[in-house]
Design a protein around this motif. Structure first.
Motif, short mmCIF file in Angstrom:
data_model
loop_
_atom_site.label_atom_id
_atom_site.label_comp_id
_atom_site.label_asym_id
_atom_site.label_seq_id
_atom_site.Cartn_x
_atom_site.Cartn_y
_atom_site.Cartn_z
N PHE B 254 79.47 49.55 31.63
CA PHE B 254 80.28 48.37 31.34
C PHE B 254 81.42 48.71 30.38
O PHE B 254 82.55 48.27 30.55
CB PHE B 254 79.40 47.25 30.76
CG PHE B 254 80.18 46.06 30.28
CD1 PHE B 254 80.72 45.16 31.19
CD2 PHE B 254 80.39 45.85 28.93
CE1 PHE B 254 81.46 44.06 30.75
CE2 PHE B 254 81.12 44.75 28.48
CZ PHE B 254 81.66 43.86 29.39
N LEU B 255 81.10 49.52 29.36
CA LEU B 255 82.13 49.88 28.36
C LEU B 255 83.31 50.60 29.01
O LEU B 255 84.44 50.48 28.56
CB LEU B 255 81.52 50.76 27.27
CG LEU B 255 80.65 50.06 26.23
CD1 LEU B 255 79.93 51.07 25.36
CD2 LEU B 255 81.49 49.13 25.37
N ARG B 256 83.02 51.36 30.07
CA ARG B 256 84.09 52.13 30.72
C ARG B 256 84.77 51.37 31.86
O ARG B 256 85.76 51.83 32.41
CB ARG B 256 83.54 53.47 31.23
CG ARG B 256 83.22 54.43 30.08
CD ARG B 256 82.61 55.73 30.58
NE ARG B 256 83.49 56.47 31.49
CZ ARG B 256 84.43 57.32 31.07
NH1 ARG B 256 84.61 57.52 29.79
NH2 ARG B 256 85.17 57.95 31.95
N SER B 257 84.22 50.21 32.19
CA SER B 257 84.82 49.41 33.26
C SER B 257 86.07 48.71 32.74
O SER B 257 86.29 48.64 31.52
CB SER B 257 83.81 48.35 33.73
OG SER B 257 83.70 47.35 32.73
N PRO B 258 86.94 48.20 33.61
CA PRO B 258 88.14 47.49 33.15
C PRO B 258 87.80 46.36 32.17
O PRO B 258 88.50 46.20 31.17
CB PRO B 258 88.73 46.94 34.44
CG PRO B 258 88.27 47.87 35.51
CD PRO B 258 86.91 48.35 35.08
N ASP B 259 86.73 45.62 32.43
CA ASP B 259 86.35 44.53 31.52
C ASP B 259 86.02 45.08 30.14
O ASP B 259 86.43 44.54 29.11
CB ASP B 259 85.12 43.79 32.06
CG ASP B 259 85.50 42.89 33.22
OD1 ASP B 259 86.71 42.65 33.39
OD2 ASP B 259 84.58 42.45 33.94
N GLY B 260 85.25 46.17 30.10
CA GLY B 260 84.86 46.76 28.83
C GLY B 260 86.07 47.33 28.10
O GLY B 260 86.21 47.20 26.88
N GLN B 261 86.98 47.96 28.86
CA GLN B 261 88.16 48.57 28.26
C GLN B 261 89.08 47.53 27.61
O GLN B 261 89.80 47.83 26.67
CB GLN B 261 88.92 49.36 29.33
CG GLN B 261 88.26 50.70 29.64
CD GLN B 261 88.30 51.62 28.44
OE1 GLN B 261 89.36 51.99 27.95
NE2 GLN B 261 87.13 51.96 27.93
N ALA B 262 89.02 46.30 28.13
CA ALA B 262 89.83 45.23 27.54
C ALA B 262 89.46 45.04 26.07
O ALA B 262 90.30 44.72 25.24
CB ALA B 262 89.62 43.94 28.32
N PHE B 263 88.18 45.28 25.74
CA PHE B 263 87.75 45.10 24.35
C PHE B 263 88.33 46.20 23.45
O PHE B 263 88.63 45.96 22.30
CB PHE B 263 86.22 45.09 24.25
CG PHE B 263 85.62 43.86 24.87
CD1 PHE B 263 85.64 42.65 24.19
CD2 PHE B 263 85.05 43.91 26.14
CE1 PHE B 263 85.11 41.51 24.76
CE2 PHE B 263 84.52 42.78 26.71
CZ PHE B 263 84.55 41.57 26.02
N ALA B 264 88.49 47.40 24.01
CA ALA B 264 89.10 48.48 23.24
C ALA B 264 90.53 48.09 22.88
O ALA B 264 90.98 48.27 21.75
CB ALA B 264 89.08 49.77 24.04
N GLN B 265 91.23 47.53 23.86
CA GLN B 265 92.61 47.13 23.63
C GLN B 265 92.68 45.96 22.64
O GLN B 265 93.50 45.97 21.72
CB GLN B 265 93.25 46.73 24.95
CG GLN B 265 94.74 46.61 24.84
CD GLN B 265 95.41 46.54 26.20
OE1 GLN B 265 94.80 46.83 27.24
NE2 GLN B 265 96.67 46.17 26.22
N ASP B 266 91.77 44.99 22.79
CA ASP B 266 91.77 43.84 21.88
C ASP B 266 91.53 44.29 20.44
O ASP B 266 92.05 43.69 19.50
CB ASP B 266 90.66 42.85 22.27
CG ASP B 266 91.01 42.12 23.56
OD1 ASP B 266 92.16 42.27 24.01
OD2 ASP B 266 90.14 41.42 24.10
#
Lengths: 306, 274
Positions: B254-266
């Protein structure tokens, strides 16, 4: 056969009868005692790698694990200085307040103040630490015009507040527990109130007050969280040595910050445990000193009642 | 017979007490904001409990290696000596974002004109050879040098570029702190401090310095970091063991999925996948 008859024919009760209850209490006693021993043993065993590999260099002032240097002197120094500052502030205040409470105030006031103070003792240390970071250290920095208030003095100041309840309530107990006969005899001799206190009450309560101080001292040495947040965590001896307005490190704050980061079984970890062992030894000697003082007090009271 | 009943009862009670099937995560406070926000969203969607704790990269590694957690968070690479401590455990690092570590100063210093320093100047501050801001064109005020705990990932990455090694001695340090949070508080409280922070922790009271690399002056802007041009940057990693549980593995996915990556950007970092 009546109960009295039965008691008469029963053989005398053996001294150490192994019924389950006796077993339970003896077991509990031994368990508690062996836990203390076990902790010391564990610390000693875990310190062995550091003692073997770093040895005497641990008694230096340089702590740099990446270079294999594990000098614990700054931490030991920090612990002792912080404790000394806390005691210098809290002991006179606590004892004087205890004298005032027990000798002058009514029982109602005494109970009220003691309840408040015991509440103070119940506040978790992390709360004290956060107050220290956000207010106390800022005040200290302002007052002394320092770059940062996260210094040894602030830690001692905060600790003094934390150990004040222990000193005050125990000293007050000690003074209140002085037998009435003693004060009445002194009064009958025509002594003034202060003279009664000085020559009859204080000598009898003094060892107990000292005991209270030692107990508080133990807490001051062991406090981790609050000190860790406001002492600055710098593994260096202040220069000059008496400059308590510089950052420092205590054994407990060092442990709090680094134990989680060091690999279990490494020399680094072992050196940290060795510093813990030193701390336990200091605390233990103080506790034993307190025990001896208590024992001496019991003897004095016994003599007075003869 | 009675004894047997007691044993069975005890056994049943103890089984009931075994820990819930939560995914345990701990480590770097730099990676934490990403993972904890992702964990909230992931738990809400899947019903899987994820417990996230801080502690620093070093703790993240050693707890994972000891089997106390399922996933470790590290804002630096594993060191050779860390790996050597646990030869029997096979641990892999997986990047979930990129970050820059920025030298930062109190806003008063920045506003007074110290906006650009070279790595050599910063190194001199940490060594203790430069002790006053006036030597660097700032006000006549002593420098409050804020260092970090030696095993912190942020420090490893920063010091590698500034002083040329991961765990150098910093004789000029006045304070040694732990998490980004603690460092940020100390920087805001002071009017003459220098420290190191992950780019995600900069704000109006704490200004990131422009690095003077000789050939170019590089500002700590997100665009620069994203383009891979900021000199002090690193991968934000999570580390896992070979024997990872299926529940933990699906959280990693999940962390590496697009949804998870959105949190890295946020959280102010740079995504590693679209």
């Amino acid at each position: 056969m009546s109960f009295a008859d039965a008691a008469a024919v029963m053989p005398p009760r053996p001294r150490a009868r192994r019924d389950s209850f006796t077993l339970w209490i003896t077991g509990s006693a031994w368990l508690s005692a062996s836990l203390a021993g076990l902790i010391l043993l564990t610390l000693a065993v875990q310190s062995a790698p550091a003692i073997r590999q770093a040895g005497g260099t641990m008694l230096s002032v340089q702590w740099l694990p990446s270079a294999g240097q594990y000098g614990i002197i700054p931490m030991v120094f920090g612990s002792l200085v912080v404790m000394a500052i806390a005691m210098t502030i809290a002991l006179p205040v606590g004892v004087m307040a205890a004298v005032q409470l027990s000798q002058i105030k009514s029982l109602k006031t005494r109970r009220f103040v003691k309840a408040l103070l015991e509440g103070l003792a119940g506040i978790p240390s992390i709360v004290y630490g956060l107050i220290g970071v956000s207010f106390l250290s800022v005040f200290v920095a302002d007052i002394f015009d320092l770059q940062t208030g996260r210094v040894i003095f602030t830690a001692g100041l905060l600790l003094s507040v934390m150990i004040l309840p222990t000193i005050l309530t125990l000293s007050e107990d000690a003074i209140s527990a002085v037998p009435n006969a003693l004060t009445q005899n002194a009064a009958a001799l025509g002594l003034y109130r202060f003279e009664i206190f000085r020559s009859a009450v204080l000598p009898s309560a003094a060892p107990h007050i000292l005991g209270a101080g030692l107990l508080a001292l133990g807490r001051a040495l062991g406090e981790t969280m609050a000190v860790m947040l406001i002492i600055g965590s710098l593994d260096r001896l202040p220069s000059p040595l008496w400059n308590v307005l510089s950052s420092g490190q205590t054994i407990t704050s060092k442990l709090g910050r680094e134990v989680g980061e060091s690999a279990f079984g490494s020399v680094h970890f072992s050196a940290l445990i060795f510093s813990a062992l030193i701390l336990v030894i200091i605390t233990l000697s103080l506790t034993i000193a307190a025990q001896i003082l208590f024992a001496r007090r019991a003897k004095t009271i016994g003599l007075l009642h003869v | 017979m009675k004894k047997i009943t007691v044993f069975i009862a005890a056994a049943l009670t103890l089984t009931a007490c075994s820990p819930p099937e939560g995914v345990r995560v701990s480590g770097s406070s730099t990676v934490l904001p990403v993972v904890s926000k992702a964990a909230d969203s992931y738990s809400a969607a899947s019903g899987q409990t994820v417990i996230v704790n801080a502690g620093g990269s070093g703790a993240g590694f050693s707890q994972l290696a000891q089997g106390l957690t399922d996933i470790g968070m590290m804002s630096r690479d594993m060191t050779a000596s860390e790996r050597a401590q646990y030869p029997d455990v096979n641990i892999t690092a997986i990047a979930i974002g990129r970050d820059a570590v920025v030298p930062v100063v109190s806003s008063e210093i920045y506003d007074a004109g110290v906006t650009t320093l070279s790595p050599a100047q910063i190194a001199d501050i940490y060594r203790g050879t430069i002790q006053n801001w006036s030597a660097l064109g700032g006000p006549d005020r002593d420098i409050l040098v804020i260092d970090k705990e030696a095993s912190r990932g942020t420090r490893h990455v920063f010091m590698q570029v500034i002083m040329g090694e991961k765990e150098p001695k910093a004789g000029g340090a006045d304070l040694v702190l732990g998490s980004n949070n603690e460092e940020q508080t100390a920087l805001v409280q002071s009017d003459s401090a220098i420290g190191m922070l992950s780019v995600a922790w900069l704000n109006d009271d704490i200004k990131g310095l422009t690095l003077d690399m000789g050939t170019a002056k590089i500002k700590p802007d997100l665009d620069v970091v994203r383009a891979g041009q900021y000199p002090i940057s690193r991968n934000l990693n999570i580390v896992v063991r070979d024997d990872i549980s299926p529940a933990a593995q699906s959280f990693v996915d999940f962390l590496r999925s697009p949804d998870g990556q959105a949190f890295a950007q946020d959280a102010g970092y740079i995504r590693i996948a679209p």
